[in-house]
Design an enzyme around this catalytic site. Structure first.
Site, PDB file in Angstrom:
ATOM      1  N   LYS A  92       0.833  -1.213   0.000  1.00 41.40           N
ATOM      2  CA  LYS A  92       0.000   0.000   0.000  1.00 41.40           C
ATOM      3  C   LYS A  92       0.869   1.265   0.000  1.00 41.40           C
ATOM      4  O   LYS A  92       0.631   2.182  -0.776  1.00 41.40           O
ATOM      5  CB  LYS A  92      -0.921   0.023   1.234  1.00 41.40           C
ATOM      6  CG  LYS A  92      -1.814  -1.195   1.387  1.00 41.40           C
ATOM      7  CD  LYS A  92      -2.694  -1.107   2.618  1.00 41.40           C
ATOM      8  CE  LYS A  92      -1.950  -1.090   3.929  1.00 41.40           C
ATOM      9  NZ  LYS A  92      -1.210  -2.331   4.259  1.00 41.40           N
TER      10      LYS A  92
ATOM     11  N   ARG B 167      12.030  -2.503  10.706  1.00 43.83           N
ATOM     12  CA  ARG B 167      11.013  -2.063  11.669  1.00 43.83           C
ATOM     13  C   ARG B 167      10.809  -3.138  12.744  1.00 43.83           C
ATOM     14  O   ARG B 167      10.814  -4.326  12.431  1.00 43.83           O
ATOM     15  CB  ARG B 167       9.675  -1.814  10.947  1.00 43.83           C
ATOM     16  CG  ARG B 167       9.609  -0.453  10.296  1.00 43.83           C
ATOM     17  CD  ARG B 167       8.411  -0.221   9.402  1.00 43.83           C
ATOM     18  NE  ARG B 167       7.120  -0.707   9.847  1.00 43.83           N
ATOM     19  CZ  ARG B 167       5.978  -0.514   9.183  1.00 43.83           C
ATOM     20  NH1 ARG B 167       5.982   0.193   8.045  1.00 43.83           N
ATOM     21  NH2 ARG B 167       4.842  -0.999   9.617  1.00 43.83           N
TER      22      ARG B 167
ATOM     23  N   ARG C 129       0.153  -9.157  13.434  1.00 47.07           N
ATOM     24  CA  ARG C 129      -0.490  -8.132  12.580  1.00 47.07           C
ATOM     25  C   ARG C 129      -1.461  -8.791  11.603  1.00 47.07           C
ATOM     26  O   ARG C 129      -2.527  -8.251  11.309  1.00 47.07           O
ATOM     27  CB  ARG C 129       0.578  -7.344  11.812  1.00 47.07           C
ATOM     28  CG  ARG C 129       1.308  -6.355  12.705  1.00 47.07           C
ATOM     29  CD  ARG C 129       2.645  -5.967  12.123  1.00 47.07           C
ATOM     30  NE  ARG C 129       2.538  -5.080  10.979  1.00 47.07           N
ATOM     31  CZ  ARG C 129       3.530  -4.904  10.110  1.00 47.07           C
ATOM     32  NH1 ARG C 129       4.674  -5.552  10.240  1.00 47.07           N
ATOM     33  NH2 ARG C 129       3.372  -4.074   9.099  1.00 47.07           N
TER      34      ARG C 129
HETATM   35  P1  AP5 Z   1       4.923  -1.594   1.760  1.00 47.58           P
HETATM   36  O1  AP5 Z   1       4.563  -0.719   0.616  1.00 47.58           O
HETATM   37  O2  AP5 Z   1       5.751  -0.993   2.852  1.00 47.58           O
HETATM   38  O3  AP5 Z   1       3.626  -2.310   2.339  1.00 47.58           O
HETATM   39  P2  AP5 Z   1       2.423  -1.724   3.165  1.00 47.58           P
HETATM   40  O4  AP5 Z   1       1.189  -2.368   2.677  1.00 47.58           O
HETATM   41  O5  AP5 Z   1       2.454  -0.218   3.188  1.00 47.58           O
HETATM   42  O6  AP5 Z   1       2.802  -2.337   4.581  1.00 47.58           O
HETATM   43  P3  AP5 Z   1       2.869  -1.726   6.033  1.00 47.58           P
HETATM   44  O7  AP5 Z   1       3.535  -2.791   6.871  1.00 47.58           O
HETATM   45  O8  AP5 Z   1       3.515  -0.371   6.094  1.00 47.58           O
HETATM   46  O9  AP5 Z   1       1.391  -1.607   6.367  1.00 47.58           O
HETATM   47  P4  AP5 Z   1       0.747  -1.768   7.681  1.00 47.58           P
HETATM   48  O10 AP5 Z   1      -0.648  -1.521   7.302  1.00 47.58           O
HETATM   49  O11 AP5 Z   1       0.982  -2.994   8.460  1.00 47.58           O
HETATM   50  O12 AP5 Z   1       1.532  -0.693   8.576  1.00 47.58           O
HETATM   51  P5  AP5 Z   1       1.262   0.838   8.856  1.00 47.58           P
HETATM   52  O13 AP5 Z   1       2.527   1.559   8.669  1.00 47.58           O
HETATM   53  O14 AP5 Z   1       0.048   1.307   8.156  1.00 47.58           O
HETATM   54  O15 AP5 Z   1       5.685  -2.874   1.162  1.00 47.58           O
HETATM   55  C1  AP5 Z   1       6.188  -3.900   2.006  1.00 47.58           C
HETATM   56  C2  AP5 Z   1       7.500  -4.447   1.424  1.00 47.58           C
HETATM   57  O16 AP5 Z   1       7.247  -5.069   0.174  1.00 47.58           O
HETATM   58  C3  AP5 Z   1       8.565  -3.359   1.158  1.00 47.58           C
HETATM   59  O17 AP5 Z   1       9.825  -3.888   1.427  1.00 47.58           O
HETATM   60  C4  AP5 Z   1       8.436  -3.083  -0.352  1.00 47.58           C
HETATM   61  O18 AP5 Z   1       9.661  -2.690  -0.905  1.00 47.58           O
HETATM   62  C5  AP5 Z   1       7.958  -4.427  -0.890  1.00 47.58           C
HETATM   63  N1  AP5 Z   1       7.002  -4.300  -2.002  1.00 47.58           N
HETATM   64  C6  AP5 Z   1       5.968  -3.420  -2.076  1.00 47.58           C
HETATM   65  N2  AP5 Z   1       5.291  -3.599  -3.224  1.00 47.58           N
HETATM   66  C7  AP5 Z   1       5.911  -4.619  -3.870  1.00 47.58           C
HETATM   67  C8  AP5 Z   1       5.652  -5.271  -5.104  1.00 47.58           C
HETATM   68  N3  AP5 Z   1       4.639  -4.914  -5.905  1.00 47.58           N
HETATM   69  N4  AP5 Z   1       6.472  -6.292  -5.474  1.00 47.58           N
HETATM   70  C9  AP5 Z   1       7.506  -6.681  -4.660  1.00 47.58           C
HETATM   71  N5  AP5 Z   1       7.787  -6.079  -3.468  1.00 47.58           N
HETATM   72  C10 AP5 Z   1       7.000  -5.078  -3.087  1.00 47.58           C
HETATM   73  O19 AP5 Z   1       0.869   0.774  10.401  1.00 47.58           O
HETATM   74  C11 AP5 Z   1       1.843   0.434  11.383  1.00 47.58           C
HETATM   75  C12 AP5 Z   1       1.161   0.357  12.741  1.00 47.58           C
HETATM   76  O20 AP5 Z   1       0.592   1.644  13.096  1.00 47.58           O
HETATM   77  C13 AP5 Z   1      -0.033  -0.614  12.846  1.00 47.58           C
HETATM   78  O21 AP5 Z   1       0.363  -1.963  13.069  1.00 47.58           O
HETATM   79  C14 AP5 Z   1      -0.775  -0.017  14.050  1.00 47.58           C
HETATM   80  O22 AP5 Z   1      -0.131  -0.336  15.261  1.00 47.58           O
HETATM   81  C15 AP5 Z   1      -0.629   1.491  13.811  1.00 47.58           C
HETATM   82  N6  AP5 Z   1      -1.741   2.010  12.997  1.00 47.58           N
HETATM   83  C16 AP5 Z   1      -1.654   2.546  11.746  1.00 47.58           C
HETATM   84  N7  AP5 Z   1      -2.876   2.902  11.302  1.00 47.58           N
HETATM   85  C17 AP5 Z   1      -3.753   2.595  12.298  1.00 47.58           C
HETATM   86  C18 AP5 Z   1      -5.154   2.703  12.417  1.00 47.58           C
HETATM   87  N8  AP5 Z   1      -5.916   3.194  11.411  1.00 47.58           N
HETATM   88  N9  AP5 Z   1      -5.737   2.288  13.583  1.00 47.58           N
HETATM   89  C19 AP5 Z   1      -4.996   1.799  14.589  1.00 47.58           C
HETATM   90  N10 AP5 Z   1      -3.656   1.648  14.538  1.00 47.58           N
HETATM   91  C20 AP5 Z   1      -3.033   2.047  13.391  1.00 47.58           C
END
Ligand code: AP5
Length: 209
Positions: free
Chosen positions: A13, A155, A166
């Site tokens: 995402k 991370r 998660r």
């Molecule tokens: P990446 O693009 O980083 O994936 P992502 O979907 O953004 O994953 P996140 O882990 O950041 O999402 P998340 O929802 O768990 O965490 P968030 O930061 O929102 O890609 C992942 C990897 O794959 C990278 O290495 C990339 O290079 C690779 N990649 C990407 N696309 C690719 C492709 N097409 N092909 C090959 N490789 C690829 O949230 C973190 C924490 O914050 C949560 O756990 C929670 O504690 C808190 N939080 C955030 N929002 C809320 C909310 N709304 N409510 C409550 N708590 C919240």
């Protein structure tokens, strides 16, 4: 356009949102990134949420909703935005609907094995937050960010136990949003498995500027 990017952790995402933000000239609003910035700066919010985030649990709905409500009042969000990682619960989605009309919810579809492979190889720049992957998007110089030369780190919530937790949290609390938005005719599914440039092409063909 006002987008929500929905999907399991590590679905890509954030990576796609960074590209769509540039091509559509709209801000990429990641709640996870806002929390991580607060943690790095040791603000009261950061101190409150650090343990929750490192463990891979969700921050409370109240805190998260207030943060997003405030962020969406900023000038740069007037003509559209990408909400990446919000909403993540039905309570958050219902609250969002009281202060904002969303145009489209993009659901990133990928199996758990793909998530584990992506998250366990993810490296993030300590300085600018850019994402890399040891196999799929390696930096030009090992452990250094291509964009700013900053040091890359793993991370805390990308350790295997936190990844499993998660995924569990996602299934129980976030996946129900798929039907929530499908029933409102707002959902578009996207295959998150191909390379980012292919997904970006599919995205651009679905959503005209
Ligand atoms: P990446 O693009 O980083 O994936 P992502 O979907 O953004 O994953 P996140 O882990 O950041 O999402 P998340 O929802 O768990 O965490 P968030 O930061 O929102 O890609 C992942 C990897 O794959 C990278 O290495 C990339 O290079 C690779 N990649 C990407 N696309 C690719 C492709 N097409 N092909 C090959 N490789 C690829 O949230 C973190 C924490 O914050 C949560 O756990 C929670 O504690 C808190 N939080 C955030 N929002 C809320 C909310 N709304 N409510 C409550 N708590 C919240």
């Amino acid at each position: 356009m006002k987008f929500i990017f929905l999907g399991p952790p590590g679905a890509g995402k954030g990576t796609l949102a960074a590209k769509v933000a540039l091509s559509f000239n709209i801000p990429h609003i990641s709640t996870g990134e806002i929390f991580r910035t607060a943690i790095k700066a040791k603000t009261p919010l950061g101190l409150k949420v650090q343990e929750i985030i490192d463990a891979g649990s969700l921050v409370s709905d109240d805190i998260t909703i207030e943060l997003v409500k405030d962020r969406l009042t900023k000038d740069d969000a007037k003509n559209g935005f990408i909400l990446d990682g919000f909403p993540r619960t039905i309570v958050q989605a219902e609250s969002l609907a009281t202060f904002c009309n969303i145009d489209s919810v993009v659901n990133f579809d990928i199996a758990d094995e793909g998530v584990v492979e992506r998250l366990s190889g993810r490296r993030v720049c300590k300085n600018c937050g850019q994402n890399f992957h040891v196999t799929f998007m390696p930096p030009k110089t090992e452990s250094k960010c291509d964009a700013c030369g900053g040091e890359l780190y793993i991370r805390d919530d990308d350790k295997i136990d936190a990844i499993k937790h998660r995924l569990d949290v996602y299934r129980k609390q976030t996946a129900p949003l798929i039907d929530f938005y499908r029933n409102k005719n707002l959902l578009t599914d996207i295959d998150a498995r191909p390379a980012t440039e292919i997904i970006l092409g599919e995205f651009e063909s679905k959503f005209s500027k």
